[in-house]
Design a protein around this motif. Structure first.
Motif, PDB file in Angstrom:
ATOM      1  N   LEU A  47     -43.213  28.449 -67.455  1.00 14.81           N
ATOM      2  CA  LEU A  47     -43.742  29.978 -67.374  1.00 14.81           C
ATOM      3  C   LEU A  47     -45.204  29.732 -67.393  1.00 14.81           C
ATOM      4  O   LEU A  47     -45.929  30.419 -66.593  1.00 14.81           O
ATOM      5  CB  LEU A  47     -43.099  30.751 -68.503  1.00 14.81           C
ATOM      6  N   ALA A  48     -45.850  29.067 -68.471  1.00 13.79           N
ATOM      7  CA  ALA A  48     -47.216  28.821 -68.428  1.00 13.79           C
ATOM      8  C   ALA A  48     -47.830  28.412 -67.015  1.00 13.79           C
ATOM      9  O   ALA A  48     -48.892  28.785 -66.704  1.00 13.79           O
ATOM     10  CB  ALA A  48     -47.810  27.954 -69.613  1.00 13.79           C
ATOM     11  N   GLN A  96     -46.568  28.725 -64.087  1.00 16.12           N
ATOM     12  CA  GLN A  96     -46.471  29.567 -63.117  1.00 16.12           C
ATOM     13  C   GLN A  96     -47.684  30.550 -63.352  1.00 16.12           C
ATOM     14  O   GLN A  96     -48.203  31.150 -62.554  1.00 16.12           O
ATOM     15  CB  GLN A  96     -45.153  30.362 -63.161  1.00 16.12           C
ATOM     16  N   VAL A  97     -47.908  30.923 -64.409  1.00 17.51           N
ATOM     17  CA  VAL A  97     -48.899  31.827 -64.684  1.00 17.51           C
ATOM     18  C   VAL A  97     -50.350  31.458 -64.457  1.00 17.51           C
ATOM     19  O   VAL A  97     -51.212  32.109 -64.090  1.00 17.51           O
ATOM     20  CB  VAL A  97     -49.063  32.320 -66.378  1.00 17.51           C
ATOM     21  N   ASP A  98     -50.490  29.994 -64.745  1.00 18.79           N
ATOM     22  CA  ASP A  98     -51.699  29.454 -64.349  1.00 18.79           C
ATOM     23  C   ASP A  98     -52.014  29.402 -62.837  1.00 18.79           C
ATOM     24  O   ASP A  98     -53.150  29.849 -62.133  1.00 18.79           O
ATOM     25  CB  ASP A  98     -51.954  28.082 -64.686  1.00 18.79           C
ATOM     26  N   ASP A  99     -50.856  29.231 -61.961  1.00 14.15           N
ATOM     27  CA  ASP A  99     -51.171  29.151 -60.657  1.00 14.15           C
ATOM     28  C   ASP A  99     -51.203  30.750 -59.959  1.00 14.15           C
ATOM     29  O   ASP A  99     -52.013  30.859 -59.359  1.00 14.15           O
ATOM     30  CB  ASP A  99     -49.681  28.841 -60.013  1.00 14.15           C
ATOM     31  N   LEU A 100     -50.597  31.680 -60.637  1.00 18.24           N
ATOM     32  CA  LEU A 100     -51.037  33.189 -60.401  1.00 18.24           C
ATOM     33  C   LEU A 100     -52.313  33.637 -60.694  1.00 18.24           C
ATOM     34  O   LEU A 100     -52.941  34.316 -59.702  1.00 18.24           O
ATOM     35  CB  LEU A 100     -49.716  34.040 -60.917  1.00 18.24           C
ATOM     36  N   ARG A 101     -52.760  33.089 -61.582  1.00 20.85           N
ATOM     37  CA  ARG A 101     -54.046  33.395 -62.151  1.00 20.85           C
ATOM     38  C   ARG A 101     -55.255  32.697 -61.299  1.00 20.85           C
ATOM     39  O   ARG A 101     -56.162  33.487 -60.831  1.00 20.85           O
ATOM     40  CB  ARG A 101     -54.527  33.044 -63.530  1.00 20.85           C
TER      41      ARG A 101
END
Length: 288
Positions: free
Chosen positions: A63-64, A66-71
């Motif tokens: 999940l982290a 994925q969050v980095d990619d979205l950010r």
């Protein structure tokens, strides 16, 4: 006592049937437990605390990532938007000066309007309303100065901008929540000769000047090599506003907005069509 062999056989048959029924139910129960255990192994997280913690840690890592990619995607879009805004929305010096955001200094004109003297003998002969400065008199002077090329203006001690609104109540001026009494002073920065020409070409100002000579209203115009006007310090909120037909708002704004939309669309398409990034190959295992 007489024996009954058929009754003994019936008892044996009933016992055999009961044992068979118990065994069948036990087998069904064991099968259900085994099936449930298999489902637990494949669908549920491990029951061991250490294994459960490890699986949750792996989930958090995924999940982290994925969050980095979205950010990263949000940051890229934000940078594109800021670049477009900086290119389109940066106001020029003319807009900054007209908005009153900065103080200005330069040559200009000072115009003073005043009521007729209190001891004027004409007060007994004329309507007192003619002997005072009215709101339309101030508006006529300021409009004439704008028409004469004024770059910035100040009424009394306050900078005048596009949202400024003043009102005269009797012989009292209300501007931006403050109250002033005559004489009323208007200062405008611009070429003094052009500003004087703007005043002389205004019929409304000419009417006031004529009344000033006839009934004693105050009228004084002075040129200056340098006037200093402060920045506007009031609120800029509008309740309502309309633009006259045929007047272009911020020339070139629509074209710049369309160009910004095209650039954003091209940037989005280029990101979608770009091949996915591949990382370096991981370490290879040792051959046995």
């Amino acid at each position: 006592m007489t024996e009954h062999p058929h009754r003994a056989r019936r008892v044996v048959a009933r016992g055999t049937l009961s044992v068979a029924l118990v065994l069948a139910l036990s087998g069904a129960l064991f099968a259900a437990n085994a099936k449930f255990a298999d489902a637990q192994e494949t669908e549920r997280h491990p029951q061991d605390i250490a294994d459960l913690a490890g699986s949750q840690a792996e989930r958090v890592e995924r999940l982290a990532a994925q969050v980095d990619d979205l950010r990263s995607e949000v940051d890229a879009l934000t940078e594109d938007g800021n670049a477009d805004t900086a290119a389109v929305g940066t106001p020029g010096p003319g807009y900054v000066v007209e908005s009153g955001a900065v103080p200005v200094a330069g040559p200009g004109l000072t115009v003073e309007l005043d009521d007729a003297p209190v001891d004027s003998p004409l007060r007994e002969q004329l309507d007192p309303d003619i002997l005072v400065v009215h709101q339309q008199d101030l508006q006529s002077v300021m409009n004439a100065l704008w028409a004469g090329g004024a770059e910035a203006m100040m009424l009394m001690d306050q900078r005048v901008i596009s949202t400024s609104a003043f009102r005269c109540v009797g012989n009292v001026l209300r501007l931006h929540g403050r109250v002033y009494s005559p004489p009323y002073v208007v200062r405008a920065i611009g070429d003094p000769a052009d500003l004087r020409r703007g005043l002389s070409e205004s019929p409304a100002v000419a009417g006031y000047v004529r009344d000033a000579k006839d009934v004693g209203l105050g009228w004084h115009v002075e040129s200056s090599d340098r006037l200093e006007l402060p920045a506007y310090s009031g609120a800029t909120d509008l309740d309502a506003a309309t633009v006259p037909e045929g007047v272009e708002i911020l020339p070139g704004l629509e074209e710049a907005d369309e160009a910004a939309k095209d650039a954003a669309s091209q940037s989005s398409q280029s990101r979608k069509s770009a091949p996915p990034a591949t990382g370096p190959e991981g370490p290879q295992g040792d051959d046995d």
